[in-house]
Each structure stands twice: as structure tokens, then as C-alpha cells.
Design an enzyme around this catalytic site. Structure first.
Site, PDB file in Angstrom:
ATOM      1  N   LEU A  96      -9.524  -3.062 -12.606  1.00 41.78           N
ATOM      2  CA  LEU A  96      -8.636  -3.277 -13.751  1.00 41.78           C
ATOM      3  C   LEU A  96      -8.622  -4.769 -14.081  1.00 41.78           C
ATOM      4  O   LEU A  96      -8.580  -5.602 -13.177  1.00 41.78           O
ATOM      5  CB  LEU A  96      -7.221  -2.790 -13.408  1.00 41.78           C
ATOM      6  N   HIS A 112      -6.883  -0.647   0.810  1.00 42.69           N
ATOM      7  CA  HIS A 112      -8.294  -1.005   0.995  1.00 42.69           C
ATOM      8  C   HIS A 112      -8.670  -0.759   2.464  1.00 42.69           C
ATOM      9  O   HIS A 112      -7.923  -1.145   3.368  1.00 42.69           O
ATOM     10  CB  HIS A 112      -8.524  -2.476   0.621  1.00 42.69           C
ATOM     11  N   GLU A 180      -7.033   7.976   9.257  1.00 53.55           N
ATOM     12  CA  GLU A 180      -6.024   8.624  10.114  1.00 53.55           C
ATOM     13  C   GLU A 180      -5.114   7.622  10.799  1.00 53.55           C
ATOM     14  O   GLU A 180      -3.907   7.827  10.900  1.00 53.55           O
ATOM     15  CB  GLU A 180      -6.719   9.477  11.185  1.00 53.55           C
TER      16      GLU A 180
HETATM   17  C1  GAR Z   1     -10.035   5.331   0.932  1.00 56.13           C
HETATM   18  O1  GAR Z   1     -10.651   5.025   2.145  1.00 56.13           O
HETATM   19  C2  GAR Z   1      -9.570   4.059   0.237  1.00 56.13           C
HETATM   20  O2  GAR Z   1      -9.070   3.098   1.128  1.00 56.13           O
HETATM   21  C3  GAR Z   1     -10.849   3.593  -0.395  1.00 56.13           C
HETATM   22  O3  GAR Z   1     -11.453   4.761  -0.867  1.00 56.13           O
HETATM   23  C4  GAR Z   1     -11.053   5.882  -0.063  1.00 56.13           C
HETATM   24  C5  GAR Z   1     -10.473   6.951  -0.969  1.00 56.13           C
HETATM   25  O4  GAR Z   1     -10.191   8.120  -0.256  1.00 56.13           O
HETATM   26  N1  GAR Z   1     -10.586   2.645  -1.423  1.00 56.13           N
HETATM   27  C6  GAR Z   1     -11.376   1.598  -1.676  1.00 56.13           C
HETATM   28  O5  GAR Z   1     -12.417   1.389  -1.095  1.00 56.13           O
HETATM   29  C7  GAR Z   1     -10.880   0.666  -2.777  1.00 56.13           C
HETATM   30  N2  GAR Z   1     -11.563  -0.585  -2.729  1.00 56.13           N
HETATM   31  P1  GAR Z   1      -9.160   9.206  -0.779  1.00 56.13           P
HETATM   32  O6  GAR Z   1      -9.545   9.561  -2.215  1.00 56.13           O
HETATM   33  O7  GAR Z   1      -9.380  10.367   0.133  1.00 56.13           O
HETATM   34  O8  GAR Z   1      -7.777   8.643  -0.690  1.00 56.13           O
END
Ligand code: GAR
Length: 203
Positions: A96, A112, A180
């Protein structure tokens, strides 16, 4: 007192959204309510999770918008229509711009999957983060919840939790452990913390 109205922005599986829904049910989140889920991907399983929990959802696809400005404006319009006070990026895989983030200063939080400032910034998302951590050979990684500003993964840190890397870890195994042991814990706790702050400032 009215609960803080939360929108969760998603792109994929939505396990972090699920953790928030569960935390709301178990009262770990009691100062805020998830009022809306916005996805930038029509096929996101997160939309199913929203539906199953009876949460209103909306889809905004970047390719169907004129440009980034239009994409962000469409999201802003939906947030305003729903009187959203706190925006949670939970696996939202679209950056964004400042125009959006400055409008919601200290009102957008992101999870993150690393200990910022390691393995973060442009290009570091999802499994790539874990691949990079394993490639580098760090022995400890984790997750970070932070405020979102115009710098990717650059906003003020709210909470962090460390997770051990074990012998033989693959990116997928590590991703699951980080979720987890860290993400699904600190994201709900952070959402409660910030919801409470927003609620008390409203008084
Ligand atoms: C999660 O691990 C989140 O931390 C990461 O994507 C995954 C989404 O999983 N986000 C990033 O990397 C943002 N930079 P989810 O859709 O099962 O919550």
C-alpha cells in the site's frame, strides 16, 4: 463501550484471519470486533473462513482497477462505508502506498513472518521469508507485528516472538512452526492491545 471496528485484509489461506476469529470467540479479543474482511484475490480461502464465521466480506482486484490509486480508493471507500477504525493486514500480499498508509496513521497493523529487521522489506513475503532464513543459516527466527507506514515492513514494532529453527527444516515446516508458535499468538494479542487503545482514545 462500542468495540473498535476492525477490517482484516487478506490474499490467501487466511490462517491468521482464523486465529483472529478464534481469539474473538474466546475473548482474547474483547475490545474489538472483526466487522469486515477484504480480499484482493477472489479465490482466497480466507473468504470461506469469513463466510463460515458470518463476517461480511468484499473483494477488490488490482487488475480490475485503473491503477494503484483506484485500487486503494476502492478499498478506502469500503472501509469508510463500514466505519472501520483498525485495519489488520493478515497475509495481504499487496503493498500500500503512502497515500493509503498516511490516511490511517497508527491504524494499520501487519504480521510478518520474521524477526524484523531481518528478512523483511520488498520481495520478502510468505514462503520466501523462510527460504531466506534457512539459506542464511540463522538458528532463530520468529514473527513480528508492526504498524504499517510507507516503508515496507518499516513501521513501529508492536510485538515479536522468537521461534527456533531445527535441523532438517524445510521452508514449509518452518512456516508452519512460525505460524503456530508466533503469528497466531502475537497477532490476536496485538489486535486486542491496539483495539483497546483506539477505544480508550475515543472516550
Ligand atoms: C503468513 O505467514 C504471514 O505472516 C505472511 O503470509 C502468510 C499468510 O498466511 N505475510 C507476509 O509475508 C507479509 N509480508 P495466512 O493467509 O494463512 O494468514
Amino acid at each position: 463501550m462500542n468495540k473498535t471496528k476492525i477490517a482484516v485484509l487478506v490474499s490467501g489461506g487466511g490462517t491468521n484471519l482464523q486465529a483472529l476469529i478464534d481469539a474473538q470467540k474466546s475473548d482474547i479479543i474483547s475490545s474489538g470486533e472483526i466487522a469486515l474482511v477484504v480480499s484482493n484475490n477472489r479465490g482466497a480461502y480466507a473468504l470461506e473462513r469469513a463466510k463460515n464465521a458470518g463476517i461480511k466480506s468484499a473483494v477488490v482486484i488490482k487488475k480490475e482497477c485503473i491503477d494503484q490509486y483506484d485500487f486503494e480508493q476502492k478499498i478506502i471507500d469500503i472501509l469508510e462505508e463500514n466505519n472501520i477504525e483498525l485495519i489488520v493486514l493478515a497475509g495481504f500480499m499487496s503493498i500500500l502506498t503512502e497515500r493509503f498508509t498516511s490516511k490511517y496513521d497508527h491504524k494499520i497493523i501487519n504480521v510478518h513472518p520474521s524477526l524484523i529487521p531481518s528478512f523483511c522489506g520488498k520481495g520478502f513475503y510468505g514462503l520466501k521469508v523462510h527460504e531466506s532464513a534457512l539459506e542464511y543459516g540463522v538458528k532463530v527466527t520468529g514473527a513480528t507485528v508492526h504498524f504499517v507506514n510507507e516503508i515496507p515492513d518499516g513501521g513501529e514494532i508492536i510485538m515479536q516472538k522468537a521461534v527456533d529453527i531445527l535441523e532438517g527444516d524445510t521452508p514449509e515446516v518452518l512456516q508452519k512452526r512460525v505460524m503456530e508458535q508466533a503469528e497466531w499468538i502475537i497477532l490476536p494479542l496485538s489486535v486486542e492491545k491496539i483495539s483497546k487503545q483506539i477505544q480508550s482514545k475515543r472516550r
